[in-house]
Design a protein around this motif. Structure first.
Motif, PDB file in Angstrom:
ATOM      1  N   HIS A 165       0.770  -1.014  -0.125  1.00 37.44           N
ATOM      2  CA  HIS A 165       0.170   0.237  -0.467  1.00 37.44           C
ATOM      3  C   HIS A 165       0.987   0.934  -0.179  1.00 37.44           C
ATOM      4  O   HIS A 165       0.380   2.038  -0.898  1.00 37.44           O
ATOM      5  N   ASN A 166       1.523   1.372   1.058  1.00 38.82           N
ATOM      6  CA  ASN A 166       2.644   2.605   0.742  1.00 38.82           C
ATOM      7  C   ASN A 166       3.432   2.648  -0.066  1.00 38.82           C
ATOM      8  O   ASN A 166       3.611   3.865  -0.871  1.00 38.82           O
ATOM      9  N   ALA A 167       4.221   1.396  -1.156  1.00 32.96           N
ATOM     10  CA  ALA A 167       4.666   1.608  -2.213  1.00 32.96           C
ATOM     11  C   ALA A 167       3.523   1.895  -3.475  1.00 32.96           C
ATOM     12  O   ALA A 167       4.173   2.667  -4.022  1.00 32.96           O
ATOM     13  N   ILE A 168       2.573   2.185  -3.367  1.00 31.08           N
ATOM     14  CA  ILE A 168       1.768   2.086  -3.976  1.00 31.08           C
ATOM     15  C   ILE A 168       1.451   3.897  -3.947  1.00 31.08           C
ATOM     16  O   ILE A 168       1.850   4.672  -4.997  1.00 31.08           O
ATOM     17  N   GLU A 169       1.189   4.115  -2.715  1.00 29.79           N
ATOM     18  CA  GLU A 169       1.204   5.490  -2.603  1.00 29.79           C
ATOM     19  C   GLU A 169       2.585   6.466  -3.225  1.00 29.79           C
ATOM     20  O   GLU A 169       2.449   7.752  -3.632  1.00 29.79           O
ATOM     21  N   SER A 170       3.259   5.635  -3.081  1.00 33.32           N
ATOM     22  CA  SER A 170       4.684   6.397  -2.889  1.00 33.32           C
ATOM     23  C   SER A 170       4.957   6.740  -4.053  1.00 33.32           C
ATOM     24  O   SER A 170       5.052   7.223  -5.121  1.00 33.32           O
ATOM     25  N   LYS A 171       4.682   5.744  -5.212  1.00 38.10           N
ATOM     26  CA  LYS A 171       4.866   5.105  -6.891  1.00 38.10           C
ATOM     27  C   LYS A 171       3.729   6.665  -7.653  1.00 38.10           C
ATOM     28  O   LYS A 171       3.572   7.144  -8.351  1.00 38.10           O
ATOM     29  N   GLU A 172       2.924   7.268  -6.548  1.00 36.06           N
ATOM     30  CA  GLU A 172       1.698   7.691  -6.529  1.00 36.06           C
ATOM     31  C   GLU A 172       2.491   9.666  -6.684  1.00 36.06           C
ATOM     32  O   GLU A 172       0.728  10.219  -5.456  1.00 36.06           O
ATOM     33  N   ASN A 173       3.153   9.953  -6.081  1.00 38.90           N
ATOM     34  CA  ASN A 173       4.117  10.716  -5.510  1.00 38.90           C
ATOM     35  C   ASN A 173       2.971  10.596  -4.306  1.00 38.90           C
ATOM     36  O   ASN A 173       2.726  12.105  -4.077  1.00 38.90           O
ATOM     37  N   GLY A 174       3.575  10.017  -3.680  1.00 38.88           N
ATOM     38  CA  GLY A 174       3.168  10.323  -1.864  1.00 38.88           C
ATOM     39  C   GLY A 174       1.379  10.581  -2.163  1.00 38.88           C
ATOM     40  O   GLY A 174       1.586  10.762  -0.649  1.00 38.88           O
ATOM     41  N   LYS A 175       0.398  10.415  -2.660  1.00 33.09           N
ATOM     42  CA  LYS A 175      -0.767  10.847  -2.435  1.00 33.09           C
ATOM     43  C   LYS A 175      -1.927   9.685  -1.267  1.00 33.09           C
ATOM     44  O   LYS A 175      -1.102   8.358  -2.238  1.00 33.09           O
ATOM     45  N   LYS A 176      -2.136   9.694  -0.558  1.00 31.93           N
ATOM     46  CA  LYS A 176      -2.376   9.062  -0.056  1.00 31.93           C
ATOM     47  C   LYS A 176      -3.749   8.506  -0.805  1.00 31.93           C
ATOM     48  O   LYS A 176      -4.347   8.749  -0.869  1.00 31.93           O
ATOM     49  N   ILE A 177      -4.056   7.093  -0.376  1.00 28.24           N
ATOM     50  CA  ILE A 177      -4.963   6.600  -0.410  1.00 28.24           C
ATOM     51  C   ILE A 177      -5.938   5.544   0.615  1.00 28.24           C
ATOM     52  O   ILE A 177      -5.216   4.732   1.189  1.00 28.24           O
ATOM     53  N   SER A 178      -7.528   5.659   0.217  1.00 24.18           N
ATOM     54  CA  SER A 178      -7.980   5.255   1.447  1.00 24.18           C
ATOM     55  C   SER A 178      -8.231   4.419   1.446  1.00 24.18           C
ATOM     56  O   SER A 178      -8.144   3.032  -0.188  1.00 24.18           O
ATOM     57  N   LEU A 179      -8.253   3.286   1.967  1.00 21.50           N
ATOM     58  CA  LEU A 179      -8.550   1.983   2.204  1.00 21.50           C
ATOM     59  C   LEU A 179     -10.144   1.341   1.713  1.00 21.50           C
ATOM     60  O   LEU A 179      -9.878   0.687   0.541  1.00 21.50           O
ATOM     61  N   GLN A 180     -10.962   2.414   1.155  1.00 21.28           N
ATOM     62  CA  GLN A 180     -11.866   2.313   0.304  1.00 21.28           C
ATOM     63  C   GLN A 180     -11.749   2.068  -1.698  1.00 21.28           C
ATOM     64  O   GLN A 180     -11.880   1.441  -2.171  1.00 21.28           O
ATOM     65  N   LYS A 181     -10.890   3.400  -1.683  1.00 16.82           N
ATOM     66  CA  LYS A 181     -10.136   3.287  -2.575  1.00 16.82           C
ATOM     67  C   LYS A 181      -9.138   2.208  -3.409  1.00 16.82           C
ATOM     68  O   LYS A 181      -9.512   1.420  -3.938  1.00 16.82           O
TER      69      LYS A 181
END
Length: 83
Positions: A12-28
């Motif tokens: 989850h953290n790696a995917i957020e980092s890939k998206e320039n640190g944009k937080k991704i909610s559990l729902q998304k």
């Protein structure tokens, strides 16, 4: 010892980092994975442990880096073709 929830949190953290640190909610993220939000939440908290996860990652750890990249590219392509 690495636990299943550790793997989900790392991913989850790696995917957020890939998206320039944009937080991704559990729902998304649960929508991306096509699982109920509560299921994904339980995976991240360690309340539920999908049995296959550790087996899959143990198998992946048997591969060299180049083999992993090749395999992941192949899986990624097949998933895109499926959708």
């Amino acid at each position: 010892m690495l636990e299943t929830n550790d793997i989900f949190n790392l991913l989850h953290n790696a995917i957020e980092s890939k998206e320039n640190g944009k937080k991704i909610s559990l729902q998304k993220m649960s929508q991306r994975l096509d699982v109920p939000m509560r299921t994904y939440q339980d995976w991240r908290l360690g309340n539920s442990k999908p049995q296959a996860v550790m087996a899959v990652f143990t198998m992946l750890c048997e591969l060299d880096d180049d083999e992993l990249l090749f395999l992941m590219s192949k899986i990624k392509k097949q998933l895109k073709d499926k959708n």
